[in-house]
Scaffold this active site. Structure first.
Site, short mmCIF file in Angstrom:
data_model
loop_
_atom_site.label_atom_id
_atom_site.label_comp_id
_atom_site.label_asym_id
_atom_site.label_seq_id
_atom_site.Cartn_x
_atom_site.Cartn_y
_atom_site.Cartn_z
N ILE A 158 6.67 15.45 33.83
CA ILE A 158 5.78 14.96 32.77
C ILE A 158 5.19 16.15 32.01
O ILE A 158 5.08 16.13 30.79
CB ILE A 158 4.65 14.10 33.37
N ASP B 261 -1.69 28.69 41.18
CA ASP B 261 -1.93 27.50 41.98
C ASP B 261 -3.27 26.91 41.55
O ASP B 261 -4.31 27.53 41.74
CB ASP B 261 -1.96 27.89 43.47
N ASN C 238 -2.36 18.41 34.43
CA ASN C 238 -1.25 17.51 34.77
C ASN C 238 -0.69 17.77 36.17
O ASN C 238 -0.10 16.87 36.76
CB ASN C 238 -0.15 17.70 33.72
N TYR D 138 -2.68 9.72 47.47
CA TYR D 138 -2.30 9.97 46.08
C TYR D 138 -3.14 9.10 45.13
O TYR D 138 -3.74 9.59 44.18
CB TYR D 138 -0.81 9.68 45.89
N LYS E 61 -6.18 10.03 42.19
CA LYS E 61 -6.13 9.61 40.78
C LYS E 61 -7.39 8.83 40.40
O LYS E 61 -7.92 8.99 39.31
CB LYS E 61 -4.86 8.79 40.52
N VAL F 81 7.78 7.06 35.64
CA VAL F 81 8.30 8.05 34.71
C VAL F 81 9.57 8.63 35.31
O VAL F 81 9.66 8.79 36.54
CB VAL F 81 7.28 9.18 34.45
#
Lengths: 254, 201
Positions: free
Chosen positions: A16, A62, A89, A155, A159, A188
Site C-alpha cells: 500500500i 524502524d 503506513n 492487529y 488499528k 488490498v
C-alpha cells in the site's frame, strides 16, 4: 521547491505504501520513502521517481525505534526539506487464535503498528508545530476499526488504537492548521495480505472476494488516491475523519 | 462466579469488591488462576497532550494494555477447556469520544475494545462471552468533567460495579461483543469549553 511528503513502509513492491508514495509524487510532492528493510526495492522506487523528475530519497528506519524516527526526520529535512505531509503506513499483519496469542506476536505487531504510528505521528506533529505552517497527517488504519475479524485481535486492536490516536491528534492540532485523518483499507492486493488464511486457496480467495460488493480487492493506487485527497487543498476542512476504502466490504454482504 | 479483577482503577475495584458478593460472585485477587470470569482494565493512565506524551508514559500505556491482553488470553485459554466464562474489559469514555489530554486512555481503551470484539467472535462458541464496560469518568478524575455529562455528575463506583455485575450475571448470557457505556451520556454530548484533562495543574 516542491513540498515534501514522508510515507512510512513505502518500499515494497505490491505494498500500500508504494501506491501512496507514487501518487503523492505524481501530485507534486518531493518524496521521502521509508522502510525498515527492502532497501533494494526502496532504491528502485527512488530511481523510478527521480527518472520522472521527482526529488526523492530512501530512508531506512524502524518506526518502532524512536531515535531512528527522529534521525529520519532530521535526514529528510536536511536533504529534501521540511515535511508538510506525513503518511504513517508501516504495518505488519499476524494471525493467531486469541487464546493462544504468543507474546512475541503481540510485541512485534504493537511495536510497528501502534508505537510506530505514535512515533511517526508525534515527531511529525512536533516539527509541524515548531514551524507553525500547518500540515497534514494521515494514518493508514483499516476496516478493523469498524468490524472485528477472528484471529486478528492484536492487529485489529492496533488499528482501533490508531483511530483513537488520529481523533485525539485531530482535536489537539486543529488550531495549528494541522489536519489528522485516517484511511481504512479493506482487502488490498498487497504482500501483507498474502499470508491471510482467507486467501490460502483459490476457493478461499473467491469466497473472500464474494463478500465485497465490488467483488475485488483494492489496488494500492486506490489507497494512494484517498491519501492524496486527504493531503490536498480540497480536504482542508476534513479533520479527524475515517475514510474507508474497502469496496463496501464493511457495509456488508451476509 | 469466581471473578478475577485485573488492574482496575482503585475506586472501581473497591466498588466491585463490595457489590459482587451481593450479586452472588466471588472476587479474587490478581491472577486468573481458578477464575471463571475476568474484569480487566488499564489502571489510571495520566493526562497529557498527544504531542507532549513522553516515551515513559507511552511505554506505560502499552504495558498496561499488554498486561490486560494477556490476563484475558490466559483466562480464555483456561475457560475454553473448562467451558463457559466471562470477559469484561473496562475502558475510559475517551475511547469512544476523545478529548484533549486524553490520548493515553483513549488509545488503551480503543485497543481493548477491539480485543473484546475479536474475543467475542472467537470464544462464544465455547460459551465464553466478551464485552466492554465503558466506565464513566469518576474520581480522582477532575470534577469539572461533569460539565460535559448530561447526568451532571461523575460516575460513582456503585454505578460501574452494578453494570459490571450485570455483565457477569446469568441475565447477560446472550450479551456478547457489546459495549455498555455507563457514562452519564458523555459520548453523545459535546461540552463547551476546554477539556479538564488538558488543564495544567
Amino acid at each position: 521547491m516542491a513540498r515534501v511528503a514522508l510515507v512510512t513502509g513505502a518500499a515494497r513492491e505490491r505494498g500500500i505504501g508504494r501506491g501512496i508514495a507514487r501518487r503523492l509524487a505524481a501530485d507534486g510532492y518531493a518524496l521521502a520513502i521509508n522502510d525498515v528493510a527492502a532497501a533494494a526495492e526502496g532504491e528502485a522506487l527512488r530511481s523510478e521517481l527521480e527518472a520522472a523528475g521527482v526529488r526523492a530519497g530512501f530512508y531506512s528506519a524502524d518506526v518502532a525505534d524512536r531515535a531512528a524516527v527522529e534521525a529520519m526526520f532530521d535526514a529528510v529535512e536536511r536533504e529534501l526539506g521540511p515535511v508538510v505531509a506525513v503518511c504513517s503506513n508501516a504495518g505488519v499483519g499476524a494471525w493467531s487464535p486469541f487464546a493462544k496469542t504468543p507474546e512475541e506476536l503481540f510485541d512485534r505487531v504493537v511495536a510497528v503498528n501502534l508505537s510506530g504510528a505514535f512515533n511517526v505521528g508525534q515527531v511529525g506533529a512536533q516539527r509541524m508545530l515548531a514551524r507553525g505552517e500547518g500540515g497534514r497527517i494521515v494514518f493508514v488504519s483499516s476496516v478493523h476499526v469498524e468490524m472485528p475479524f477472528a484471529e486478528m485481535a492484536v492487529y485489529g486492536a492496533t488499528k482501533q488504537a490508531i483511530r483513537a490516536l488520529t481523533e485525539t491528534l485531530a482535536i489537539e492540532l486543529g488550531g495549528a492548521g494541522i489536519t489528522v485523518n485516517q484511511v481504512g483499507p479493506g482487502w488490498v492486493k498487497s504482500k501483507l495480505n498474502d499470508a491471510s488464511p482467507s486467501l490460502r486457496t483459490v476457493a478461499d480467495e473467491r469466497a473472500t472476494m464474494a463478500k465485497i460488493p465490488l467483488g475485488r480487492p483494492a489496488e494500492p493506487a486506490e489507497i494512494g488516491a484517498a491519501v492524496s485527497y486527504l493531503c490536498s487543498a480540497d480536504a482542508a476542512y476534513v479533520n479527524g475523519a475515517f475514510l474507508r476504502v474497502d469496496g463496501g466490504f464493511v457495509v456488508g454482504k451476509y | 462466579m469466581l471473578v478475577a479483577l485485573h488492574n482496575l482503577p482503585a475506586g472501581l475495584e473497591r466498588g466491585l469488591r463490595e457489590a459482587l458478593p451481593a450479586a452472588g460472585h466471588e472476587p479474587l485477587g490478581e491472577g486468573t488462576a481458578g477464575a471463571e470470569a475476568l474484569v480487566a482494565g488499564v489502571g489510571e493512565l495520566g493526562a497529557a497532550a498527544a504531542v507532549e506524551l513522553g516515551a515513559e508514559a507511552w511505554a506505560e500505556t502499552v504495558a498496561a494494555v499488554r498486561s490486560a491482553f494477556f490476563a484475558a488470553r490466559d483466562l480464555a485459554s483456561q475457560r475454553l477447556e473448562a467451558g463457559g466464562g466471562r470477559l469484561v474489559f473496562v475502558v475510559d469514555p475517551s475511547s469512544q469520544r476523545v478529548l484533549e489530554g486524553g490520548v493515553a486512555s483513549a488509545v488503551a481503551g480503543a485497543f481493548l475494545s477491539t480485543v473484546a470484539e475479536v474475543a467475542a467472535v472467537e470464544l462464544a462458541p465455547q460459551g465464553v462471552t466478551a464485552n466492554v464496560l465503558v466506565a464513566g469518568w469518576s474520581a480522582p478524575r477532575p470534577a469539572a468533567l461533569a460539565a460535559g455529562i448530561p447526568v451532571g455528575r461523575l460516575a460513582a463506583p456503585a454505578d460501574l460495579a452494578a453494570a459490571c455485575a450485570f455483565l457477569l450475571s446469568p441475565s447477560a448470557a446472550y450479551v456478547n461483543g457489546a459495549t455498555l457505556a455507563v457514562d452519564g451520556g458523555y459520548r453523545i454530548t459535546k461540552a463547551a469549553g476546554a477539556s479538564p484533562l488538558a488543564a495544567r495543574p
